[in-house]
Motif scaffolding. Structure first.
Motif, PDB file in Angstrom:
ATOM      1  N   SER A  19       1.011  -1.354   0.193  1.00 14.81           N
ATOM      2  CA  SER A  19       0.050  -0.148  -0.479  1.00 14.81           C
ATOM      3  C   SER A  19       0.996   1.038   0.300  1.00 14.81           C
ATOM      4  O   SER A  19       2.300   1.713   0.333  1.00 14.81           O
ATOM      5  N   PHE A  20       0.346   2.555  -0.284  1.00 18.58           N
ATOM      6  CA  PHE A  20       1.203   3.855  -0.259  1.00 18.58           C
ATOM      7  C   PHE A  20      -0.031   4.637   0.623  1.00 18.58           C
ATOM      8  O   PHE A  20      -0.754   5.569   0.311  1.00 18.58           O
ATOM      9  N   SER A  21       0.657   4.686   1.968  1.00 20.57           N
ATOM     10  CA  SER A  21      -0.683   5.997   2.830  1.00 20.57           C
ATOM     11  C   SER A  21       0.575   7.181   2.393  1.00 20.57           C
ATOM     12  O   SER A  21      -0.046   8.011   3.375  1.00 20.57           O
ATOM     13  N   GLU A  22       1.524   7.148   2.028  1.00 19.50           N
ATOM     14  CA  GLU A  22       2.181   8.306   1.577  1.00 19.50           C
ATOM     15  C   GLU A  22       3.019   8.767   0.665  1.00 19.50           C
ATOM     16  O   GLU A  22       4.480   8.494   0.216  1.00 19.50           O
ATOM     17  N   PRO A  23       2.560   8.576  -0.153  1.00 14.94           N
ATOM     18  CA  PRO A  23       3.120   8.330  -2.160  1.00 14.94           C
ATOM     19  C   PRO A  23       4.203   9.535  -2.622  1.00 14.94           C
ATOM     20  O   PRO A  23       5.228   9.562  -2.805  1.00 14.94           O
ATOM     21  N   GLN A  24       3.304  10.689  -1.468  1.00 17.97           N
ATOM     22  CA  GLN A  24       4.043  11.892  -1.994  1.00 17.97           C
ATOM     23  C   GLN A  24       5.502  11.839  -1.141  1.00 17.97           C
ATOM     24  O   GLN A  24       5.951  12.560  -2.053  1.00 17.97           O
ATOM     25  N   ALA A  25       5.123  11.375  -0.402  1.00 21.11           N
ATOM     26  CA  ALA A  25       7.100  11.006   0.548  1.00 21.11           C
ATOM     27  C   ALA A  25       7.472   9.871  -0.224  1.00 21.11           C
ATOM     28  O   ALA A  25       8.532   9.884   0.631  1.00 21.11           O
ATOM     29  N   HIS A  26       7.150   9.669  -1.182  1.00 22.40           N
ATOM     30  CA  HIS A  26       8.201   8.502  -1.928  1.00 22.40           C
ATOM     31  C   HIS A  26       8.268   6.542  -0.721  1.00 22.40           C
ATOM     32  O   HIS A  26       9.258   6.362  -1.566  1.00 22.40           O
ATOM     33  N   TYR A  27       6.733   6.560  -0.213  1.00 21.69           N
ATOM     34  CA  TYR A  27       7.317   5.246   0.549  1.00 21.69           C
ATOM     35  C   TYR A  27       5.978   4.988   0.169  1.00 21.69           C
ATOM     36  O   TYR A  27       4.898   4.464  -0.725  1.00 21.69           O
ATOM     37  N   THR A  28       6.307   2.948   0.145  1.00 15.84           N
ATOM     38  CA  THR A  28       5.869   1.831  -0.248  1.00 15.84           C
ATOM     39  C   THR A  28       6.244   1.198   1.221  1.00 15.84           C
ATOM     40  O   THR A  28       7.049   0.986   1.957  1.00 15.84           O
ATOM     41  N   ASP A  29       4.996   0.886   1.780  1.00 16.34           N
ATOM     42  CA  ASP A  29       4.314   0.140   2.996  1.00 16.34           C
ATOM     43  C   ASP A  29       4.171  -1.245   2.818  1.00 16.34           C
ATOM     44  O   ASP A  29       3.767  -2.220   1.761  1.00 16.34           O
ATOM     45  N   VAL A  30       5.057  -2.322   2.961  1.00 17.72           N
ATOM     46  CA  VAL A  30       4.834  -4.026   2.569  1.00 17.72           C
ATOM     47  C   VAL A  30       4.661  -3.926   4.045  1.00 17.72           C
ATOM     48  O   VAL A  30       4.961  -3.906   4.878  1.00 17.72           O
ATOM     49  N   GLU A  31       3.510  -4.978   3.892  1.00 18.36           N
ATOM     50  CA  GLU A  31       3.378  -6.155   5.046  1.00 18.36           C
ATOM     51  C   GLU A  31       3.530  -7.491   4.653  1.00 18.36           C
ATOM     52  O   GLU A  31       2.479  -7.377   3.111  1.00 18.36           O
ATOM     53  N   MET A  32       4.179  -8.501   4.700  1.00 16.10           N
ATOM     54  CA  MET A  32       4.579  -9.549   4.112  1.00 16.10           C
ATOM     55  C   MET A  32       3.739 -10.700   6.214  1.00 16.10           C
ATOM     56  O   MET A  32       4.002 -10.720   6.008  1.00 16.10           O
ATOM     57  N   VAL A  33       3.084 -11.383   5.173  1.00 13.78           N
ATOM     58  CA  VAL A  33       2.194 -12.750   5.805  1.00 13.78           C
ATOM     59  C   VAL A  33       2.757 -13.754   6.157  1.00 13.78           C
ATOM     60  O   VAL A  33       2.846 -15.028   4.798  1.00 13.78           O
TER      61      VAL A  33
END
Length: 587
Positions: A19-33
């Motif tokens: 997901s991308f909670s802060e795309p404008q700040a260039h971050y990708t959020d990753v959850e590995m289950v």
């Protein structure tokens, strides 16, 4: 009862949520289950490089906020034990959620980039893997940022699950880049394969023209190998003000392009050449490959002496494909070869570094050039392409036009990818080439691949009645041997050419050149004009500033070692030469 690693892998399921909670700040959020776990301790790792780009890039440097969570949302003990490895104490939890963020702000075809407009995910820098479980399947679910509505990737979609994709193992996952946003897409079918083109960044491209022209390339390359290994293929194209470069993948590629370069014929053909190069990799490197290039070690360098085949031969075929498909005239193609010959022959490193060594040392030299690289290295792309050319001509001539380098690559593909399902060795490639040619290729290998002899181009081009000339042959022109740039009002040396006046008499990179023979110079053009007014053997006094200390260097001018080359077809070629030329240039 002892459980094998295969049993553990069979029990474990891996799913990623992106997901991308802060795309404008260039971050990708990753959850590995991770579910179905049976081990008390587990190591997860981030690759350090991207296959196809032979440099340790340390992707773990972009990771933030690593955490591991068990049942009831309880934090688990984890620690970083190496630059790219995190060790997790599972506390007997059968399901563990690993969370982290990745900073993505490097524009290239091999690195991830996220902003408010789109996300490009280069998987080796995004997805971690469990040590010992690289062959484990995984799913990837993507939650696009608000306002984004498209996802383009070579990964297979999971039926019934929106924006969810499946990879049978991590080698496939790492070979499947993902473009997310509002990019333009269009499709065409060629060689029985459905192709999607994902265009980010806008531009003056014509979809119908691109579809038709790329189709010609696809069909021509497929004809060499007799089959297209994919049912579906994705072009991800990033259109920037001054974009470029490409990276091959198993059933996709990422290309950089000039946003408004599609209506300029030179720029457009350059783009088609890039398409031809990366698409040719479908066979040459992604499937037909040296032993070292798969299965990959994602933690370390993967050394091979055969990048001159994997990349160099691909660089030979990209322009050759544009000739075969009619985008270049025969003379235009010869002019391109002329430029390649000049690039190699005017590089002193060509006499220093063997082609096979250039391949092996790609990890520490090719992607890390410095001010002396021209003097000490050679490109396995450009010289590899020229070796491909002379080997092609030698095979065509030796078989009276019955065979060519096409037949070598197809035979290697059939034997080592389709039949043996493994990579080839140096000796195996040479043996196949000699089998197809019906003669020894020792001279090419000993002198031009493993040695540093200058290629005797006319020995091979002459088979086709094509000859290389050097317009500067027999001329003795004075040459200083420096490259310079005007910077903050100062003329600074940026390169010194091996064996020239500057090299012998001690001019250095970072010296400021102030005057030559008491005449001020302020540009490279002024240096050249001043030196051109002299003769070989003349002495000149060069006033420089080195680290703020003024000094005068007396230099004796040497002759320009560079050539100015031209390839021309002999209008009086014999019937035998014309037959070889016809086979080679698809006349």
């Amino acid at each position: 009862m002892i459980t094998s690693s295969e049993d553990l892998q069979a029990e474990t399921k891996i799913a990623f949520n992106v997901s991308f909670s802060e795309p404008q700040a260039h971050y990708t959020d990753v959850e590995m289950v991770l579910s179905g776990l049976t081990k008390d301790v587990m190591d997860v790792k981030m690759p350090v490089w991207a296959p196809g780009s032979y440099l340790i890039r340390e992707f773990a440097k972009n990771v933030e906020g690593f955490s591991a969570i068990g049942a009831n949302n309880k934090s688990l003990l984890s620690e970083k034990i190496s630059k790219n490895t995190w060790r997790i104490n599972t506390a007997k939890n059968q399901t563990v959620r690993v969370k982290y963020r990745v900073y993505c702000f490097e524009i290239s075809v091999r690195t991830s980039f996220v902003d408010a407009a789109h996300a490009f995910l280069s998987p080796t820098g995004i997805f971690m893997y469990v040590d010992g479980m690289i062959k484990q399947p995984a799913t990837v679910s993507i939650e696009p940022a608000k306002g984004w509505d498209k996802i383009s990737t070579g990964l297979e979609p999971v039926k019934g699950k929106q924006n969810t994709f499946f990879a049978p193992d991590f080698d496939v996952l790492y070979d499947s880049p993902i473009e997310i946003g509002n990019h333009d897409t269009f499709e065409f079918t060629a060689a029985g394969v459905k192709h999607e083109v994902a265009m980010y960044g806008g531009g003056n491209y014509n979809k119908q023209r691109l579809s038709a022209d790329i189709s010609k390339i696809v069909e021509a390359e497929t004809a060499i190998f007799g089959e297209n290994p994919n049912k579906r293929y994705v072009f991800i194209v990033h259109n920037y003000q001054n974009g470029g470069g490409g990276l091959e993948h198993l059933n996709s590629t990422v290309l950089g392009a000039r946003r408004f370069g599609y209506t300029d014929e030179g720029s457009y053909k350059d783009f088609l050449g890039l398409v031809a190069h990366e698409y040719f990799h479908l066979w040459n490197v992604k499937r037909l490959r040296p032993k070292a290039l798969g299965p990959f070690d994602y933690d370390n360098e993967n050394y091979t002496t055969n990048l001159w085949i994997s990349e160099g031969f691909t660089a030979y075929y990209d322009n050759l494909m544009l000739r075969r498909t009619g985008f270049y005239s025969p003379q235009q193609y010869l002019d391109i070869l002329t430029n390649d010959i000049g690039t190699v022959e005017n590089q002193p490193g060509n006499k220093v570094q063997p082609l096979s060594e250039a391949s092996f040392d790609a990890w520490i030299k090719y992607y890390r050039p410095n001010e002396n690289s021209r003097n000490s290295t050679v490109s396995y792309y450009t010289k590899g392409a020229l070796v491909g050319m002379i080997m092609d001509l030698e095979i065509i001539a030796a078989t009276q036009g019955a065979k060519s380098l096409d037949d070598v690559l197809k035979a290697m593909y059939d034997e080592y990818f389709k039949k043996q399902r493994r990579g080839f060795t140096d000796a195996e490639f040479k043996a196949m080439a000699e089998k197809i040619a019906g003669k020894s290729l020792d001279k090419i290998y000993n002198e031009y691949i493993n040695g540093t002899e200058s290629i005797n181009y006319n020995n091979y081009l002459g088979h086709a009645g094509v000859y290389l000339s050097n317009e500067l042959s027999g001329k003795s022109l004075p040459y200083l041997g420096v490259a310079s740039v005007a910077r903050d009002g100062k003329l600074i040396i940026t390169g010194v050419v091996r064996g020239t006046t500057a090299w012998v008499d001690g001019l250095n990179v970072n010296d400021e050149i102030i005057a030559i023979d008491n005449f001020r110079v302020g540009s490279q053009a002024e240096i050249d004009r001043t030196i051109n007014g002299k003769r070989v053997g003349d002495k000149v006094n060069i006033l420089i500033s080195r680290d703020g200390i003024l000094q005068t260097i007396e230099a004796k001018l040497t002759a320009n070692p560079n050539g100015r080359y031209r390839l021309e077809a002999d209008p009086n070629a014999t019937p035998e030469q014309l037959a070889i030329r016809k086979k080679w240039l698809n006349l």
